[in-house]
Design a protein around this motif. Structure first.
Motif, mmCIF file in Angstrom:
data_model
loop_
_atom_site.group_PDB
_atom_site.id
_atom_site.type_symbol
_atom_site.label_atom_id
_atom_site.label_comp_id
_atom_site.label_asym_id
_atom_site.label_seq_id
_atom_site.Cartn_x
_atom_site.Cartn_y
_atom_site.Cartn_z
ATOM 1 N N LEU A 1 0.806 -1.219 0.000
ATOM 2 C CA LEU A 1 0.000 0.000 0.000
ATOM 3 C C LEU A 1 0.840 1.269 0.000
ATOM 4 C CD1 LEU A 1 -2.564 -1.342 2.560
ATOM 5 C CD2 LEU A 1 -3.023 -0.867 0.160
ATOM 6 N N LEU A 2 1.939 1.261 0.778
ATOM 7 C CA LEU A 2 2.775 2.465 0.857
ATOM 8 C C LEU A 2 3.367 2.797 -0.512
ATOM 9 C CD1 LEU A 2 4.074 4.593 2.748
ATOM 10 C CD2 LEU A 2 6.029 3.063 2.916
ATOM 11 N N ASN A 3 3.928 1.780 -1.172
ATOM 12 C CA ASN A 3 4.526 2.010 -2.483
ATOM 13 C C ASN A 3 3.485 2.413 -3.517
ATOM 14 O OD1 ASN A 3 7.370 1.755 -2.389
ATOM 15 N ND2 ASN A 3 7.112 -0.416 -1.930
ATOM 16 N N GLN A 4 2.306 1.786 -3.456
ATOM 17 C CA GLN A 4 1.224 2.150 -4.386
ATOM 18 C C GLN A 4 0.862 3.621 -4.237
ATOM 19 O OE1 GLN A 4 -2.203 -0.311 -3.999
ATOM 20 N NE2 GLN A 4 -1.202 -2.095 -4.890
ATOM 21 N N MET A 5 0.778 4.044 -2.968
ATOM 22 C CA MET A 5 0.397 5.427 -2.708
ATOM 23 C C MET A 5 1.472 6.389 -3.218
ATOM 24 S SD MET A 5 -0.777 6.963 0.949
ATOM 25 C CE MET A 5 0.804 7.667 1.360
ATOM 26 N N LEU A 6 2.718 6.083 -2.876
ATOM 27 C CA LEU A 6 3.807 6.974 -3.285
ATOM 28 C C LEU A 6 3.949 7.008 -4.809
ATOM 29 C CD1 LEU A 6 6.519 6.102 -0.597
ATOM 30 C CD2 LEU A 6 5.088 8.135 -0.718
ATOM 31 N N LEU A 7 3.737 5.861 -5.456
ATOM 32 C CA LEU A 7 3.831 5.801 -6.922
ATOM 33 C C LEU A 7 2.715 6.612 -7.558
ATOM 34 C CD1 LEU A 7 4.722 2.046 -7.582
ATOM 35 C CD2 LEU A 7 6.136 4.012 -8.153
ATOM 36 N N SER A 8 1.506 6.483 -7.026
ATOM 37 C CA SER A 8 0.379 7.196 -7.629
ATOM 38 C C SER A 8 0.484 8.699 -7.393
ATOM 39 C CB SER A 8 -0.946 6.665 -7.095
ATOM 40 O OG SER A 8 -1.038 6.955 -5.720
ATOM 41 N N LEU A 9 1.211 9.079 -6.343
ATOM 42 C CA LEU A 9 1.430 10.508 -6.105
ATOM 43 C C LEU A 9 2.650 11.022 -6.877
ATOM 44 C CD1 LEU A 9 0.819 10.694 -2.229
ATOM 45 C CD2 LEU A 9 -0.658 11.603 -4.020
ATOM 46 N N HIS A 10 3.291 10.108 -7.615
ATOM 47 C CA HIS A 10 4.498 10.423 -8.403
ATOM 48 C C HIS A 10 5.627 10.960 -7.532
ATOM 49 C CE1 HIS A 10 2.432 9.506 -12.086
ATOM 50 N NE2 HIS A 10 1.435 10.259 -11.687
ATOM 51 N N LEU A 11 5.652 10.537 -6.292
ATOM 52 C CA LEU A 11 6.754 10.928 -5.413
ATOM 53 C C LEU A 11 7.978 10.054 -5.664
ATOM 54 C CD1 LEU A 11 4.841 11.544 -2.069
ATOM 55 C CD2 LEU A 11 6.029 13.260 -3.443
ATOM 56 N N ILE A 12 7.740 8.829 -6.103
ATOM 57 C CA ILE A 12 8.831 7.920 -6.440
ATOM 58 C C ILE A 12 8.518 7.298 -7.798
ATOM 59 C CG2 ILE A 12 9.622 7.337 -4.115
ATOM 60 C CD1 ILE A 12 7.780 4.858 -4.285
ATOM 61 N N SER A 13 9.569 6.905 -8.524
ATOM 62 C CA SER A 13 9.336 6.295 -9.825
ATOM 63 C C SER A 13 9.449 4.778 -9.745
ATOM 64 C CB SER A 13 10.325 6.854 -10.847
ATOM 65 O OG SER A 13 11.640 6.660 -10.376
ATOM 66 N N GLN A 14 10.119 4.299 -8.698
ATOM 67 C CA GLN A 14 10.264 2.853 -8.526
ATOM 68 C C GLN A 14 9.867 2.488 -7.103
ATOM 69 O OE1 GLN A 14 14.229 1.624 -9.521
ATOM 70 N NE2 GLN A 14 13.538 0.834 -11.504
ATOM 71 N N PRO A 15 9.279 1.306 -6.926
ATOM 72 C CA PRO A 15 8.909 0.906 -5.563
ATOM 73 C C PRO A 15 10.118 0.903 -4.631
ATOM 74 C CG PRO A 15 8.127 -0.693 -7.179
ATOM 75 C CD PRO A 15 8.958 0.292 -7.925
ATOM 76 N N LEU A 16 9.926 1.407 -3.422
ATOM 77 C CA LEU A 16 10.993 1.376 -2.429
ATOM 78 C C LEU A 16 11.087 -0.026 -1.845
ATOM 79 C CD1 LEU A 16 10.040 4.561 -0.396
ATOM 80 C CD2 LEU A 16 11.917 4.378 -2.032
ATOM 81 N N VAL A 17 12.296 -0.479 -1.611
ATOM 82 C CA VAL A 17 12.469 -1.767 -0.936
ATOM 83 C C VAL A 17 12.579 -1.490 0.556
ATOM 84 C CG1 VAL A 17 13.847 -3.842 -0.725
ATOM 85 C CG2 VAL A 17 13.620 -2.717 -2.941
ATOM 86 N N ILE A 18 11.510 -1.729 1.273
ATOM 87 C CA ILE A 18 11.533 -1.498 2.722
ATOM 88 C C ILE A 18 11.417 -2.826 3.462
ATOM 89 C CG2 ILE A 18 10.482 -0.287 4.663
ATOM 90 C CD1 ILE A 18 9.340 1.691 2.685
ATOM 91 N N LEU A 19 10.478 -3.678 2.988
ATOM 92 C CA LEU A 19 10.310 -4.977 3.637
ATOM 93 C C LEU A 19 11.607 -5.772 3.500
ATOM 94 C CD1 LEU A 19 8.042 -6.562 5.058
ATOM 95 C CD2 LEU A 19 7.653 -7.727 2.903
ATOM 96 N N ASN A 20 11.912 -6.563 4.523
ATOM 97 C CA ASN A 20 13.139 -7.360 4.574
ATOM 98 C C ASN A 20 14.402 -6.509 4.680
ATOM 99 O OD1 ASN A 20 11.502 -9.538 4.380
ATOM 100 N ND2 ASN A 20 11.898 -9.908 2.215
ATOM 101 N N THR A 21 14.292 -5.332 5.279
ATOM 102 C CA THR A 21 15.484 -4.534 5.596
ATOM 103 C C THR A 21 15.403 -4.146 7.070
ATOM 104 O OG1 THR A 21 14.435 -2.425 5.155
ATOM 105 C CG2 THR A 21 15.511 -3.502 3.285
ATOM 106 N N TYR A 22 16.499 -3.536 7.562
ATOM 107 C CA TYR A 22 16.505 -3.085 8.953
ATOM 108 C C TYR A 22 15.493 -1.963 9.172
ATOM 109 C CZ TYR A 22 20.511 -6.017 9.988
ATOM 110 O OH TYR A 22 21.320 -7.092 10.201
ATOM 111 N N THR A 23 15.237 -1.170 8.108
ATOM 112 C CA THR A 23 14.237 -0.100 8.236
ATOM 113 C C THR A 23 12.887 -0.680 8.657
ATOM 114 O OG1 THR A 23 15.353 0.887 6.360
ATOM 115 C CG2 THR A 23 13.299 1.910 7.039
#
Lengths: 272, 321
Positions: free
Chosen positions: B167-189
């Protein structure tokens, strides 16, 4: 005190609660999703709830979890209340430091340590792992939480009430059941509920101490989550949240009513 | 009525009080002994067993370790066993850098998460404490409520939000804030987010209870005397809320070090934390002695913060009286 309810305060509270509640709300919303893809909305549907009730493994696990929860919470409430009384009333006895240590340490002890150590105890004394051992493990963990909840009520308890009863000749045990217990009852009830939900919730300790035939709901959910997020699990989680929320609401309404009744009694007594 | 008569006549009181006092002594002892023995047997004794098993050797049997320090052969057998004690599992832990890294990473992750939770939780607790008295119980209830919903479920909910097509990546993509999905899951973040989210109520509640008790006229006095708001915060509010800060930080830090569910579900296989290592040693490798040794060291690492926590609890208890 003049509380300034500034814009900063309101903003931080709104953002904070959005952070706390948004994930749960999304989870509930997507349990009603027609599509199998959890993150794409495909229309409203309750089909996952229907399939949930046909999932025998999940239903069995729910039954096990409910039984473990009720039994362990009940025993833990008795033990925890006794521990709370010991902590507040008996300030001098041998081994008090050790006792309070044993009550407070489990609250923060990493679950992997508690789980492993209890498992090794059960193996050492030759208990077969299963329903009984999970219940014992949960009782041990949750009694400490009950103790803290009840203790915080006992600390603010007006002891002159007990002294009055005893001056009038009531034996200590009778005083406890007729005076102390009714007053600390709300704390005992919320202690029981806390114990029950902690037991309902626990994955790590149950995984260590459970055996074949005693798979609890969190264990079942966990093994399915590892395979991927599905709307069916969302549905199971939603039901779990609903059960707990209804319980909490009923308890708080009951509490409120008791409080109102008490105030009415007090007013009546003052008018006397 | 007979009770009143008894208190009125002193001689009959002493006669009646003796059996009562004896009964009270018995009940007192029972009240103490029952929970005491329960905790001794189910909390303390298990730790002794963990320590014992950590000195044994792995064996292919059930239970999968060789017996150590058994009293089955009498005292001589026990003494013989004492000579054969082996610390192989501990040497093993020091030789393999994996374990050392797991301990250090866990402490660092728990430390950073605790600070993040404090930063997120403080404004919430402060806002709650300054809220109108009628709203406060509702806000308090709202902080406690997530605590009642399953920990596992709350962590699970974040997978759907954080994953690449989530959902987070979908939202950010649709707002054109990012051009590629962020990799957050499976990281320390993702682990940080998970810990801050799950443990936030533990931080907010003690903070709130110390901030609520504060006398806010002190701040007004400071401001009247020309102290800027930030100065007043650091000189008055923060120091006065320190007991709450300490209690909250300990409540977050200690369990977070040994956390299993969050690193396992949100951190994926690439992240390293000691709770997960212990779990894997036990469930995947079936190496009970090594997982016991991991637990013993973890407990030693946490001894100091746990003792701090107990002292803070005991002090709070004394103040409550």
């Amino acid at each position: 005190m003049n509380a300034t309810w500034s814009r900063f305060n309101i903003t931080s509270i709104v953002l904070g609660f959005a952070f706390l509640y948004l994930p749960i709300v999304l989870l509930i919303v997507f349990s009603f999703n027609e599509s199998k893809l959890v993150t794409v909305w495909g229309g409203f549907s309750t089909k996952w709830y229907v399939s949930l009730f046909h999932n025998q493994g999940l239903m069995d696990a729910t039954w096990v979890t409910a039984r473990v929860g009720v039994i362990s919470a009940t025993v833990a409430t008795v033990l925890g209340t006794l521990a709370a009384i010991t902590l507040t009333r008996y300030t001098r006895f041998k081994g008090r430091v050790l006792f309070s240590g044993m009550v407070f340490a489990p609250l923060v002890m990493p679950e992997v340590i508690t789980g492993l150590s209890l498992l090794l105890l059960f193996v050492a004394v030759g208990l077969d792992r299963g329903f009984f051992t999970v219940t014992l493990a949960h009782t041990t963990l949750t009694m400490c939480f009950v103790a803290v909840v009840v203790q915080s009520r006992l600390v603010s308890f007006d002891r002159s009430l007990e002294e009055a009863a005893m001056d009038l000749g009531a034996p200590p045990v009778k005083t406890f059941f007729q005076i102390t217990l009714p007053v600390i009852m709300p704390a005992i009830v919320s202690g029981w509920m806390l114990a029950f939900t902690l037991s309902l919730d626990d994955l790590v300790i149950a995984s260590f101490t459970s055996g074949p035939g005693a798979t609890t709901l969190p264990m079942k959910i966990y093994s399915q989550v590892r395979l991927g997020v599905t709307p069916e699990i969302n549905a199971a989680c939603t039901i779990l949240i609903a059960v707990v929320a209804i319980g909490v609401i009923i308890a708080s309404i009951a509490n409120k009513r008791r409080e109102v009744q008490r105030q009415r009694d007090e007013q009546a007594a003052q008018r006397g | 009525m007979s009770n009143i008569a008894a208190t009125a006549a002193p001689s009959s009181e002493t006669a009646a009080a003796l059996p009562t006092r004896l009964a009270k002594g018995f009940v007192d002892r029972l009240v103490i002994i029952v929970p005491y023995l329960w905790l001794l047997f189910f909390f303390l004794v298990p730790f002794v067993i963990v320590f014992k098993i950590s000195l044994s050797q792995t064996a292919i049997s059930m239970p999968p370790y060789t017996p150590v320090l058994d009293f089955t052969d009498g005292v001589s057998g026990f003494l013989a066993g004492l000579r054969e004690l082996n610390f192989d599992n501990y040497t093993w832990l020091t030789q393999d850098a994996l374990y050392f890294n797991a301990y250090v990473t866990s402490l660092i992750i728990a430390g950073i998460s605790t600070i993040l939770t404090l930063i997120v939780g403080y404004p919430i607790a402060y806002g709650m404490a300054r809220a109108p008295a009628t709203v406060r119980p509702i806000l308090l209830m709202l902080v406690i409520l997530p605590f009642w919903t399953s920990f596992l479920i709350r962590v699970y909910a974040w997978i759907g939000i954080l994953k690449p097509e989530g959902l987070l990546n979908q939202m950010l993509l649709s707002l054109h804030l990012i051009s590629q999905p962020l990799v957050i899951l499976n990281t320390y973040t993702a682990i940080f987010i998970g810990i801050v989210y799950s443990y936030l109520p533990f931080m907010v509640l003690p903070l709130y209870s110390s901030l609520e008790k504060m006398d806010y006229s002190l701040i007004e006095a400071a401001q009247d005397l020309g102290c800027p708001p930030t100065g007043a915060f650091w000189k008055i509010t923060f120091p006065l809320s320190l007991p709450g800060v300490i209690a909250g930080c300990l409540l977050v830090f200690i369990p977070a070090v040994g956390e299993f569910v969050i690193p396992d579900l949100l951190g994926g296989s690439q992240t390293l934390m000691i709770g997960k290592t212990l779990w894997n040693e036990f469930f995947a490798n079936r190496d009970w002695p090594v997982s016991s040794a991991v637990a013993v060291i973890l407990l030693l690492v946490l001894t100091v913060p746990i003792m701090f926590f107990q002292q803070a609890q005991a002090r709070a208890q004394e103040q409550g009286k």
